[in-house]
Motif scaffolding. Sequence first.
Motif, PDB file in Angstrom:
ATOM      1  N   GLY A   1       0.815  -1.211   0.000  1.00  0.00           N
ATOM      2  CA  GLY A   1       0.000   0.000   0.000  1.00  0.00           C
ATOM      3  C   GLY A   1       0.845   1.256   0.000  1.00  0.00           C
ATOM      4  O   GLY A   1       0.461   2.283  -0.567  1.00  0.00           O
ATOM      5  N   SER A   2       2.039   1.209   0.631  1.00  0.00           N
ATOM      6  CA  SER A   2       2.905   2.389   0.663  1.00  0.00           C
ATOM      7  C   SER A   2       3.507   2.700  -0.699  1.00  0.00           C
ATOM      8  O   SER A   2       4.033   3.798  -0.912  1.00  0.00           O
ATOM      9  N   ALA A   3       3.444   1.753  -1.633  1.00  0.00           N
ATOM     10  CA  ALA A   3       3.995   1.971  -2.972  1.00  0.00           C
ATOM     11  C   ALA A   3       2.952   2.471  -3.955  1.00  0.00           C
ATOM     12  O   ALA A   3       3.292   2.772  -5.107  1.00  0.00           O
ATOM     13  N   LEU A   4       1.711   2.558  -3.526  1.00  0.00           N
ATOM     14  CA  LEU A   4       0.635   2.922  -4.446  1.00  0.00           C
ATOM     15  C   LEU A   4       0.450   4.433  -4.518  1.00  0.00           C
ATOM     16  O   LEU A   4       0.557   5.139  -3.513  1.00  0.00           O
ATOM     17  N   THR A   5       0.156   4.900  -5.712  1.00  0.00           N
ATOM     18  CA  THR A   5      -0.206   6.299  -5.947  1.00  0.00           C
ATOM     19  C   THR A   5      -1.692   6.339  -6.282  1.00  0.00           C
ATOM     20  O   THR A   5      -2.137   5.691  -7.226  1.00  0.00           O
ATOM     21  N   GLY A   6      -2.444   7.094  -5.476  1.00  0.00           N
ATOM     22  CA  GLY A   6      -3.890   7.096  -5.626  1.00  0.00           C
ATOM     23  C   GLY A   6      -4.395   8.144  -6.607  1.00  0.00           C
ATOM     24  O   GLY A   6      -3.781   9.197  -6.799  1.00  0.00           O
ATOM     25  N   ALA A   7      -5.518   7.830  -7.240  1.00  0.00           N
ATOM     26  CA  ALA A   7      -6.223   8.773  -8.107  1.00  0.00           C
ATOM     27  C   ALA A   7      -7.708   8.632  -7.829  1.00  0.00           C
ATOM     28  O   ALA A   7      -8.217   7.504  -7.736  1.00  0.00           O
ATOM     29  N   VAL A   8      -8.402   9.744  -7.668  1.00  0.00           N
ATOM     30  CA  VAL A   8      -9.836   9.734  -7.388  1.00  0.00           C
ATOM     31  C   VAL A   8     -10.547  10.319  -8.596  1.00  0.00           C
ATOM     32  O   VAL A   8     -10.239  11.439  -9.036  1.00  0.00           O
ATOM     33  N   TYR A   9     -11.494   9.543  -9.124  1.00  0.00           N
ATOM     34  CA  TYR A   9     -12.272   9.964 -10.288  1.00  0.00           C
ATOM     35  C   TYR A   9     -13.642  10.433  -9.808  1.00  0.00           C
ATOM     36  O   TYR A   9     -14.347   9.703  -9.104  1.00  0.00           O
TER      37      TYR A   9
END
Length: 779
Positions: A603-611
């Motif tokens: 989870g610490s390696a993930l980059t989030g995007a909110v649509y």
Amino acid sequence: MNVRQWSRDLGMGVRFAFTGGREGWIRVLLTAVGVGLGVALLLLTTAFPTALAVRDQRNDARQDYTYGPNRPKAANTLVISDEDTAYHGSDIRGRLVEPEGPRAPLAPGLSKYPATGEMVVSPALKDLLDSDAGKLLRERLPYRIAGTIGEPGLIGSHDLAYYAGAKNLAQHLDGWRTARITHFGPPQVTPRDKTDPVLLLLVLVVFVVLLTPVAVFIATAVRFGGERRDRRLAALRLVGSDSRMTRRIAAGEALAGSLVGLVFGTVFFLLGRQLAGSVEIVGISVFPSYLDPSPALAALVAVAVPAAAVLVTLFALRGVVIEPLGVVRTARPRRRRLWWRLLLPLGGLACLTPMIGNGHTSDFNEYLVVGGVLLLLIGLTALLPWAVEAVVARLGRGGVAWQLAVRRLQLSSGSAARMVNGIAVAVAGAIALQMLFAGVQGDFTKATGQDTDRVQMQVNLSRGLPFTQAAEKFGATEGVRRAVALGSTELGDRRFSSDRGPENSVGLTVGTCAALREVADLPSCRDGDVFAATGGDRDADVAKLARPGRTLHANTSDGLRDGRDVVWTVPGGLKQAHAITSPNGIKESGVLMTPAAVSARMGSALTGAVYLTLDESVPDVHEYVRNTAARIDPFSDTMVYAATDRSAQFSSIRTGTFAGAVCVLALIGVSLLVSQLEQLRERRKLLSALVAFGTRRRTLGMSVLWQTAIPITLGLLLALTMGLTLGTVLLKMVKSTVSVDWPSVLSMTGAGAAVVLTVTVLSLPPLVRLMRPEGLRTE
């Protein structure tokens, strides 16, 4: 005739202009105002390229994108983070800064950096934040204003920018959004891209179209008060001057008016230059110091305008017989010849015809293009007097107002045509430009692939931020109907590093079952499932890497430094899915995971995007989303979806064209008003006499309206024809389909008619005053 004789006659005309009593002064003043307006716009036009160049230089000087390797902390380093945002359609340039030593580079326009929690802002941004309109923006920028940015750090008077002090920025270094720099300015000197030939064609046509109406008006302005002047010149014949000497004296009077006009034009330019610092036209603003005309071009204007005044006057008097007992002008004039007037537009077409099909190559001749467009537009000014004369000569009977207007036009159709020449040329050029812009915009506009029906905004979050919780906060934001969050990274067959990456990699997307259905067609789904999605461009990588039992490495490198290695073993119960086009227009093969299948380290390696799906009817919904994003993650990046993306160069040329068109239309409106008042002044005694004999003022007012409406209708019809012709040729030059954007064409024609109607209405109060019986007085 020798130079001494010419100088003596021109000098006598100049003296007559200033010593000829009130009539002479009024004529000089009218001519000076008209010429001054044209000169001011010419000077502004010559200064416009310089202003754009200065804007570019200022923008380059404050650049902080170095694209270099990671630098160690030192006494001369500054950590700076890009925090650009937008507010009500206006871009705001924002930077977080943290100097790391006493010799940290200072941004242009700053005397020192703000402390943590403080910011220095541009004057325009300060005014916005202090106003009621900036309420939502103040929530997004929770810093105390500690000063303002100086002019060297801004590209325009309405530039919105700020620098805010921050701390611990170094932990966000990524070489892209946040960087450690040692200087401001472009990272390296790179050769500029060659200008697209079509864009060069656009620039050439724009300048010709915008400047030709100005030149036409200046030529018209030097003939203000012509009828009264010619009657005064008859007295010179009575005392012994010959016809040639009389014409030179008349040219001297015009020269006097043009010289005063140069002075007026300089004053108008300085006033307009100062005013330019307080206005913004279609997103462009400048400081007054930017508008510095090229000395060579300014000198050319100073020489060309008086020379044109002399030549135009001599040309205008060629058909006027000035005798000792009066001016032979009211006798039936010889009909205007058509053949030579047709030669001008035909010559323009002859210049442009060889260029057909060459608009997309660098082989087209700029001189032929400029000459061809000029001949077509000048041909319009030559054809209009003939058209007005031919039409009004055949007009039939009507009411008293109609008869007065028609008779006046029959006696002086040339004056009526000159009054509308400028507006006709402007409309013809604008129609041609509209057709050309509409025809080539497809070449400079590309589809983004973004599905604006599914999603209207996207917010990209920092790596490691809990994007699922962020989606819940966005979902509670006013105007947001739905928020879908997805996390992503890359999986490779070996560890990612800043100097060497894996041989094979595949994308990883994490989200709830509902969120994953935005990017793939899932057979069934529950939390804890893992899918291999195929159907995109990376099916081969998915088949090679997404094998049960294989160990893959997550991408934890930010390009400047390597994070700790995060590994993941492909589980045995991998499900198959079919990739679909995501809201951002990408259809990608990859590995899909639900939250329960993701470890804390992954989870610490993930980059989030909110649509986000928005309710566009909610006012300021975009600003609410940006404020929420700033609260969740100050380093977030918000995007508003658009179906198409347009070339920046094309957009800037179109924006500059509209800015110039606004200035030209304003000049034409003022020039028409001056010309209308001059014609009313010429007929003051006639109007007073008609009123004294019982003619109703309403009848005279309607006659003035008809005198304006008839020539402007003919002018607009001729402009429509010439504009469509020129637009068709230009479209053939760039090999575009010839089509007419009728709404735009009719709107430009209507704009020209609206300018004339406004001028006519403004001239009615002076008309009423001129119709008083006192106008019959004479000396």
